[in-house]
Design a protein around this motif. Structure first.
Motif: not given
Length: 313
Positions: A192-196
């Motif tokens: 859920a906290r992954s970033t592009p």
């Protein structure tokens, strides 16, 4: 949440083994392991299993070796495993959307670089060849691109001055295993906290080739030192002496400058020092054609090497 996920592992080479071993040790034993089809040794017709297959066999993990996921039946076989997650490490193929859409949590990949830098096939060799000071491991979500998915977790390390690609493989394999377990222990929240990724900063690490390994003595010593370390142990670097190929195993930049022509041997004792386009390189271990690896001093004595003899550029 250990043992609550149905994980399918996909990978092939030795680099996968620390992560796969850590998964089993921490209670995340895969319900299946996918790996590349077996290779047949042309000389003895011996079948060679991938490191992942060998590990899976020894741990009673079911093995799948599809030729391609273009075959709809292979996609159905994967669906029947009802995976919650795919863990993919150097599997050797880009997975189609039909595969990526199957698991509840999608697919995550352990990539041996600090993405978005060094996407592609050979990030470990390329960071050394390019003289980078830092590298690391990125856990990312897989999409249909080449290492373009969201970043879940990143860990980094300094690259020691004399480190080879082989040594870096081992270090990043262990680092990747720890990072993977960290993600699995907090999977929904980490995803859920992954970033592009910042795609404008992306660089690519194309596969290294045997042809890249030929030493051009007109280049500077630091560049050649990085090439030798980055290509070691495979596919390796080489030069020619008296018309015969010589593989270089260990070398380092020599102190001081040299006025001799590139490729000229300026010292031939327990080691060999060779003039480069700028600076000089000292070789301590090498392997003449059709011989075993040997110390440079043994090469000097055995081949009666003299100062001012030359390696071909």
């Amino acid at each position: 949440m250990k043992n609550n996920y149905r994980i399918v592992f996909m990978g092939t080479p030795d680099f996968c083994l620390p992560a796969l071993s850590a998964m089993v040790e921490h209670g995340y034993t895969p319900v299946a392991a996918y790996t590349q089809p077996d290779k047949i040794n042309g000389r003895g017709k011996k079948i060679n299993y991938s490191p992942v297959k060998t590990f899976a066999m020894s741990h009673d993990i079911p093995i799948h070796q599809p030729l391609s996921f273009k075959d709809p039946s292979e996609v159905e076989i994967l669906k029947a495993l009802k995976p919650d997650l795919l863990v993919v490490i150097a599997y050797g193929r880009i997975l189609p959307k039909a595969v990526l859409d199957i698991p509840t949590y999608g697919a995550i990949n352990v990539h041996a670089s600090l993405l978005p830098k060094y996407r592609g096939a050979a990030p470990i060799q390329r960071v050394i060849i390019d003289g980078e000071k830092k590298t690391g491991v990125t856990i990312m979500q897989l999409d249909q691109g080449m290492d373009t998915g969201n970043i879940v977790e990143t860990v980094q390390m300094d690259i020691p001055l004399h480190m080879t690609a082989g040594e870096l493989f081992e270090a990043l394999g262990e680092m990747g295993a720890k990072a993977l377990i960290s993600v699995l222990e907090d999977l929904p929240e980490k995803l859920a906290r992954s970033t592009p990724q910042d795609h404008e900063k992306a660089t690519y690490a194309e596969k290294v080739t045997k042809e890249m390994g030929r030493i051009d003595w007109t280049k500077d010593a630091k560049t050649l030192d990085a090439l030798i370390r980055g290509m070691y142990p495979n596919p390796g670097t080489y030069t020619f002496f008296r018309g015969k190929r010589v593989k270089i195993h260990r070398a380092e930049v020599s102190d001081g400058e040299s006025k001799e022509a590139p490729g000229t041997i300026i010292s031939a004792k327990d080691s060999l020092t060779i003039a480069c386009g700028r600076g000089a390189l000292t070789i301590s271990s090498l392997q003449p054609e059709n011989h075993k690896r040997m110390a440079a001093g043994d090469f000097v004595n055995g081949y009666q090497v003299k100062v001012n003899d030359t390696f071909d550029c």
